[in-house]
Write a protein that holds these residues in place. Sequence first.
Motif, PDB file in Angstrom:
ATOM      1  N   UNK A 170       0.836  -1.205   0.000  1.00 21.36           N
ATOM      2  CA  UNK A 170       0.000   0.000   0.000  1.00 21.36           C
ATOM      3  C   UNK A 170       0.874   1.259   0.000  1.00 21.36           C
ATOM      4  N   UNK A 171       0.614   2.160  -0.940  1.00 19.01           N
ATOM      5  CA  UNK A 171       1.357   3.411  -1.019  1.00 19.01           C
ATOM      6  C   UNK A 171       2.800   3.252  -1.442  1.00 19.01           C
ATOM      7  N   UNK A 172       3.140   2.146  -2.100  1.00 17.60           N
ATOM      8  CA  UNK A 172       4.537   1.890  -2.451  1.00 17.60           C
ATOM      9  C   UNK A 172       5.100   2.952  -3.396  1.00 17.60           C
ATOM     10  N   UNK A 173       4.315   3.361  -4.362  1.00 18.27           N
ATOM     11  CA  UNK A 173       4.793   4.369  -5.301  1.00 18.27           C
ATOM     12  C   UNK A 173       5.169   5.667  -4.606  1.00 18.27           C
ATOM     13  N   UNK A 174       4.335   6.084  -3.673  1.00 19.38           N
ATOM     14  CA  UNK A 174       4.620   7.308  -2.931  1.00 19.38           C
ATOM     15  C   UNK A 174       5.846   7.175  -2.051  1.00 19.38           C
ATOM     16  N   UNK A 175       6.017   5.998  -1.436  1.00 17.85           N
ATOM     17  CA  UNK A 175       7.192   5.772  -0.589  1.00 17.85           C
ATOM     18  C   UNK A 175       8.474   5.825  -1.410  1.00 17.85           C
ATOM     19  N   UNK A 176       8.465   5.193  -2.584  1.00 15.14           N
ATOM     20  CA  UNK A 176       9.648   5.216  -3.447  1.00 15.14           C
ATOM     21  C   UNK A 176       9.953   6.636  -3.924  1.00 15.14           C
ATOM     22  N   UNK A 177       8.912   7.342  -4.304  1.00 10.94           N
ATOM     23  CA  UNK A 177       9.095   8.720  -4.756  1.00 10.94           C
ATOM     24  C   UNK A 177       9.653   9.583  -3.637  1.00 10.94           C
ATOM     25  N   UNK A 178       9.178   9.354  -2.412  1.00 10.47           N
ATOM     26  CA  UNK A 178       9.674  10.110  -1.276  1.00 10.47           C
ATOM     27  C   UNK A 178      11.136   9.856  -0.986  1.00 10.47           C
ATOM     28  N   UNK A 179      11.622   8.675  -1.372  1.00 14.70           N
ATOM     29  CA  UNK A 179      13.036   8.341  -1.189  1.00 14.70           C
ATOM     30  C   UNK A 179      13.884   8.800  -2.362  1.00 14.70           C
ATOM     31  N   UNK A 180      13.248   9.397  -3.375  1.00 12.38           N
ATOM     32  CA  UNK A 180      13.993   9.926  -4.509  1.00 12.38           C
ATOM     33  C   UNK A 180      13.990   9.060  -5.745  1.00 12.38           C
ATOM     34  N   UNK A 181      13.292   7.917  -5.721  1.00 11.80           N
ATOM     35  CA  UNK A 181      13.263   7.031  -6.880  1.00 11.80           C
ATOM     36  C   UNK A 181      12.294   7.590  -7.922  1.00 11.80           C
ATOM     37  N   UNK A 182      12.764   7.810  -9.129  1.00  7.39           N
ATOM     38  CA  UNK A 182      11.940   8.398 -10.188  1.00  7.39           C
ATOM     39  C   UNK A 182      11.635   7.433 -11.321  1.00  7.39           C
ATOM     40  N   UNK A 183      12.256   6.277 -11.299  1.00  5.75           N
ATOM     41  CA  UNK A 183      12.056   5.299 -12.368  1.00  5.75           C
ATOM     42  C   UNK A 183      10.877   4.381 -12.028  1.00  5.75           C
ATOM     43  N   UNK A 184      10.455   3.533 -12.963  1.00  6.49           N
ATOM     44  CA  UNK A 184       9.360   2.604 -12.668  1.00  6.49           C
ATOM     45  C   UNK A 184       9.779   1.527 -11.679  1.00  6.49           C
ATOM     46  N   UNK A 185       8.784   0.833 -11.154  1.00  4.19           N
ATOM     47  CA  UNK A 185       9.039  -0.285 -10.255  1.00  4.19           C
ATOM     48  C   UNK A 185       8.041  -1.391 -10.547  1.00  4.19           C
ATOM     49  N   UNK A 186       8.390  -2.588 -10.110  1.00  2.00           N
ATOM     50  CA  UNK A 186       7.497  -3.750 -10.219  1.00  2.00           C
ATOM     51  C   UNK A 186       7.391  -4.397  -8.846  1.00  2.00           C
ATOM     52  N   UNK A 187       6.230  -4.936  -8.546  1.00  2.00           N
ATOM     53  CA  UNK A 187       6.062  -5.737  -7.329  1.00  2.00           C
ATOM     54  C   UNK A 187       6.381  -7.170  -7.733  1.00  2.00           C
ATOM     55  N   UNK A 188       7.597  -7.584  -7.447  1.00  2.00           N
ATOM     56  CA  UNK A 188       8.113  -8.840  -7.988  1.00  2.00           C
ATOM     57  C   UNK A 188       7.692 -10.070  -7.185  1.00  2.00           C
ATOM     58  N   UNK A 189       7.193  -9.863  -5.994  1.00  2.00           N
ATOM     59  CA  UNK A 189       6.517 -10.919  -5.236  1.00  2.00           C
ATOM     60  C   UNK A 189       5.470 -10.249  -4.361  1.00  2.00           C
TER      61      UNK A 189
END
Length: 719
Positions: free
Chosen positions: A294-313
Motif C-alpha cells: 500500500x502506497x509503495x509508489x509514494x514511498x519510493x518517490x519520497x526516497x527519490x526514486x523516479x524510475x518505474x518499479x514492479x512488485x516482484x513478489x
Amino acid sequence: RMESSGSLRVESSADSMAEPDPLRAAVVTWTRRLSLVGLLVAVLGLARGDLFHGLRSAAEPKQQLQQAFAKGSDSTELFISQEQYAMLRHQGSASIDVPAKVNIDCSGGRCQVKYGGKVYGGGGAGGSLRGMAGWGYYQEAADHGAEAVRTWSTGGMFDRSMLMAKESGVKVSAGLDLPRDRFRYEGDFCDSDHPWWLQKWNELKADVVKYRSSPELLWWTVGNELESFISWSDGSPCLWKRVEWIAKNVKETDPHHPVGTVLAAFHANKVTSIIKHAPSLDFLGINVYGGDAYGMGGALSGAGWTKPYAITEYGVPGNWMSPQTPWGTTVEPITSTQKRKWFLQTYQWCEADPKCIGSFAFFWGWKWEKSATWFGVFNEWTEAGAAWAHGIMNDAADDLIAAWKPQFRDRGMVQISEVTVLGETGSQVPALGFTAERGASVQVDLDVGGHIYEAVSRAAGGRVALGRAAAAQASAGRSTAVGTEQVREVLWRVTQDVSGSNVNGNLRENSLTAIPDIVQSCSTPSKPADGLRGLVQTSKLMPGAYRLYAFVRTRFEAEPLGCSTAVVGDPCWYSIQWVKSTGLRQHPEWYKGLPPNPSDKEIQSYLQKTGSRKCAKPCDSQGFTKEATLSLPFQVCDKLPCDMCSDSKAPDGCFWNVHQKMMESKQSGVCTWPLSGVLPNATFAEFQSLMHRHNIGGCPSPCTIQVPASTSGTCQVLG
C-alpha cells in the motif's frame, strides 16, 4: 522451424575424385563420429545434460546459426535455437541478433512494458503487467490470465521454464542469482576486478548470451533480496556497487532487455543508496507481502526514486509479520479462502499506480515454507493424498483471477467460509488456533456454505467455456451457492509446527511428515461431506505445538492408473522433441507405425510400445480436483491453562488502543505496518496479538480457544 543436417558435410563431388587429404579426411571422420554420438545420445534420451546440447550443436556451421538468429522467432523454434545457444556459448561466440527489443516506456502517463515497440501486458487495456512467480504450471497461469512469470536463477530449472513459457505464450522475468554470503560484499571483494567476481561474471555472461535472443525473455533481475543477508534496511555501498557492476555488464552483453534488482520490502535508506550507487538499473523490483504494498509508489518517490518499479513478489502475510499464538507459533490466514483478499488488493494497488509496471503473485506452485499451505496456490505435498504427479490448485488466487479474466470459470468451485472449534464455552471461531488439554477429543467443523461464481464445463483445447446461463449470471453479478453435495473428499492431517523458526525464506525448508491417525474424519463412503467435521485425538500426542490441516476437494475426476503423460523437461519429453525435430525427418523408416504429423501423445505412445525406458503410457485424461485448505495451529498441554495470556477487556489501556487501531483501519480500508499482517476486518484477538508482538499499547498476548480434557467431540449430530 529451422532445419539442419545431422552432420557437417565438408567434401564436394570434385573433392571425392581428388587425391585424399589426410587433414580433410580426419575432419570428416571425426565430424561423422560426433554426429553418430549425438544421435545415439538423443535416441537414448540422455541429451538433457545441459538441456539444449542437441544433435546438431557439435557440427553446425556458426555462420548458419547466426543467420538463423537474425530471422527471429518466426523461423526458429525455441528448443532448437537454445541448442544453438549452447554451442555458441562453448565456442565463446560474439554477440548475436535478438528477435525484438523490450523496453519500459513512461511517456504516456503510465509506465508500460513494450515488446517490439508494442505494449505488452495489462490485459490489453493499458494496465500493469499481470504475473505469477513460480517455476511451473505456466499453461495454467496463461489460462488464468497471466502474461509473465518470474524466476530467480538460471540453470536447469530455468531451461525448463523457458520451454514452458514458449509453449504457454508467457514471458519470463529472468533472475541472475548472486551469492548471499556477507563476506562477498566486504573487503577485497569490493574491488571491481576481484578474481572471484570476474569468474562469477563469466558464468553469468554465458547465461545472458544463451538466452538474450529468446522471444520469451522479458527482462533481467540482478539478485533477489541480497540486502537481507547484510543489512535489511541499508544493504551496503559495496553490495549496490556490485549490483551496478553486474547490471552494466548485462546491459552491454544484452542491450535489448531492461535490467533491475529486487529488494526485500521498502526502506528509504537502501533505496537512496541504490540511487547513488546503481544508476544503471532500469527499474526496481520490490517483494512485499500482506498490506505492505500500500502506497509503495509514494514511498519510493519520497526516497527519490523516479524510475518505474514492479512488485516482484506479493501474497499473504509472511511469518515475520503475522499474529502469533501465546506459545510463539505464527498464524497464517487459516483458510485458503481468507487468502483471496490479500492477492487481489496488492494487484489493485499496482494497477492504480502509473509507476508500477507489473506485479507477480507468489507462489504459483508449491513450496514448504513454515507450513504446507502458507504461500502455494498449488498443493504437491505428498502427505495430502494426491494420486497423481501434478499439483492440485486451491482457491487462494480465485479473486485475483476473476479480476484478470472475468470470463474465465473454473471447473471446481470450493471455499471454506467458516471454521469453528468446540471449546469450553461452545463452538468458537479460532482466529489464533486452539489450546487443548491432553486427552480432549477436539471437534473442528468446516462450513463450505456461501456464494461464488458458478463453475462450468471444460471445453476443447484445455480451456474453459462460459455457458449462456453462467455468462448471464456473471454479467448480472449473481453467483451460485456452494453446497455440501459438491464435496467429494475431505482429508485431515496433523504435523508438528515449525512456523516459529527463523529460517530465511530464500533458503530451502524440508517438508514435514504427517503424524498418522490423529484426526478421526466423520466422512462415510456415501457421505463424503460429513468429513467436514474432524475429531482431533489429543491423547495420541505429546505436549507441544502442532498444526492441523484440512483439504476440502470438489469435482474429483480420477486419473487413469499406470500412465504418465510427458511434461516439459522430463526425459520422455526430450525424446519426443528429438523425434519431431530430427528423427522423423532423417529416419522415417524408424517410425512406420506413426501417422503423418503425429501429436506428442502419439509419439510417446509409440516410444512406449517400442520399448523406450524413458516413456510410460500417456494418459487419456488428466485427473482434476479443486481444493480449499485449512491450516490451524494448536497446542497440547498436560493441564490448562498452558500459557500466560489475557484477553484484553474494557477499561484497560490495551483494550482502547486495540479498539482505536481497528477503527482507524476500517475507516482507511487498509492496515499499515506494523499491523499490515491483518486485514481491516480482522478479529480483536488478531489485532491484539500483533500489537503484543510489536510492543504497542501495552498489550499482553491474547488467549486462544481453550479445550479441556473432558471435551469429547462426536460425529453423531451431523445431518
